[in-house]
Enzyme design. Structure first.
Site, short mmCIF file in Angstrom:
data_model
loop_
_atom_site.label_atom_id
_atom_site.label_comp_id
_atom_site.label_asym_id
_atom_site.label_seq_id
_atom_site.Cartn_x
_atom_site.Cartn_y
_atom_site.Cartn_z
N ASP A 124 3.27 8.95 -8.14
CA ASP A 124 3.68 9.50 -6.86
C ASP A 124 3.48 8.49 -5.73
O ASP A 124 4.02 8.66 -4.64
CB ASP A 124 2.90 10.78 -6.55
CG ASP A 124 1.40 10.54 -6.39
OD1 ASP A 124 0.85 9.72 -7.15
OD2 ASP A 124 0.78 11.18 -5.52
N GLN A 142 -6.91 6.48 -19.79
CA GLN A 142 -6.98 7.94 -19.90
C GLN A 142 -5.81 8.52 -20.70
O GLN A 142 -6.00 9.30 -21.63
CB GLN A 142 -6.98 8.58 -18.51
CG GLN A 142 -8.20 8.32 -17.68
CD GLN A 142 -8.21 9.20 -16.44
OE1 GLN A 142 -8.61 10.37 -16.50
NE2 GLN A 142 -7.76 8.66 -15.32
N LYS A 183 4.18 -0.63 -8.53
CA LYS A 183 4.70 0.36 -9.48
C LYS A 183 6.19 0.59 -9.26
O LYS A 183 6.95 0.75 -10.22
CB LYS A 183 3.93 1.67 -9.35
CG LYS A 183 2.50 1.61 -9.87
CD LYS A 183 2.42 1.31 -11.36
CE LYS A 183 2.85 2.49 -12.19
NZ LYS A 183 2.70 2.24 -13.66
N TYR A 232 -0.44 -0.96 -4.49
CA TYR A 232 -0.28 -0.31 -5.80
C TYR A 232 1.09 0.34 -5.91
O TYR A 232 1.82 0.15 -6.89
CB TYR A 232 -1.38 0.72 -6.00
CG TYR A 232 -1.21 1.58 -7.23
CD1 TYR A 232 -1.28 1.04 -8.50
CD2 TYR A 232 -0.96 2.95 -7.10
CE1 TYR A 232 -1.12 1.83 -9.63
CE2 TYR A 232 -0.80 3.75 -8.22
CZ TYR A 232 -0.87 3.18 -9.48
OH TYR A 232 -0.70 3.97 -10.60
#
Length: 282
Positions: A101, A11, A128, A124
């Site tokens: 976040d 995206q 990250k 996840y």
């Protein structure tokens, strides 16, 4: 300058391709054809193309699959990020890295500043955060941009899912106790492009989302209102919605630092959502 954008088919990558198409800098876009988990391949590409800035949009973003494929997620989100950071240290270049976040556990009512203590509650988020740590310890010049609830006219995302479901059903159930700030990938891409154009390369960790906050239920309601969809949307609790993943309940990011230090103007999420829907309906 030579700008390398990874994850070019995602995206944000596709949004950056659009906003950088008339850039005076030389922009190189790569996706799966270059394996970022291959350290030598990353270093070789950076050397041969004389990369000055890498914008790392590549990520393993399937939050649910990461729970059972954490090593795969770690390879992309942490190890590959480390390879890119090493390449930029060698080139004396800059790494702009997109984080999330999800490095926070959420649950608080206050806006989360960049100095808040990370405490991820799913695979996840852990991978990250490991990527952030790898970049910070690499010795390269870096800007880490944490974002949230990303959507666009491209790929799969919450906005397109709600549009599809509201065309198929008369009633929907959407979680009302997860609070965040929807972020239009086009706005994030424009912000990154502005920083590159103006050479505002001030290192550190930054938060970028659209302004304002809402629950996923409120977000879905606004999507349907703007799209003219007559569908009833019922609020439900996250625990009522079957998922293998614990998500942050309230992880609204404080954007003060990026607004002041990088002089960026950030649109409100409702304004940006309308622009995205206009793009989808064009």
């Amino acid at each position: 300058m030579n700008i390398w954008i990874t994850g070019a088919e995602g995206q944000l990558g596709r949004s950056l391709r659009k906003v950088l198409r008339d850039a005076s800098d030389r922009c190189l876009f790569t996706d799966r054809e270059l394996d970022l988990t291959d350290r030598e391949a990353v270093l070789r590409f950076a050397r041969e193309e004389q990369i000055d800035v890498v914008v790392n949009c590549a990520a393993y973003t399937n939050v649910e699959c990461a729970e059972t494929e954490e090593q795969k997620a770690y390879a992309v989100n942490a190890e590959a990020a480390g390879h890119l950071a090493e390449a930029m240290r060698e080139r004396e270049g800059l790494m702009i890295h997109i984080s999330t976040d999800f490095v926070f556990m959420g649950g608080c009512c206050a806006l989360l500043p960049e100095t808040a203590q990370p405490r991820p509650i799913n695979a996840y988020g852990r991978t990250k955060l490991a990527g952030e740590r790898a970049i910070e310890s690499s010795g390269c010049n870096y800007m880490i941009w944490r974002t949230a609830w990303l959507y666009s006219a491209y790929g799969r995302n919450f906005v397109k899912t709600i549009l599809r479901l509201s065309a198929e059903r008369d009633e929907l159930r959407v979680v009302c106790d997860e609070i965040g700030s929807p972020t239009y990938a086009g706005d994030l891409a424009e912000a990154i492009a502005e920083v590159i154009r103006e050479r505002r390369f001030v290192g550190g960790i930054y938060h970028y989302t659209n302004l304002g906050e809402c629950s996923r239920w409120e977000f879905a309601q606004e999507i349907c209102r703007l799209a003219g969809r007559a569908v009833r949307i019922h609020p439900c609790r996250a625990e009522e919605y079957p998922s293998a993943v614990c998500r942050p309940k309230n992880a609204v990011l404080d954007k003060t630092k990026i607004q002041e230090r990088l002089a960026l103007k950030i649109p409100h999420w409702k304004e940006s959502l309308k622009r995205c829907l206009d793009e989808l309906q064009a």
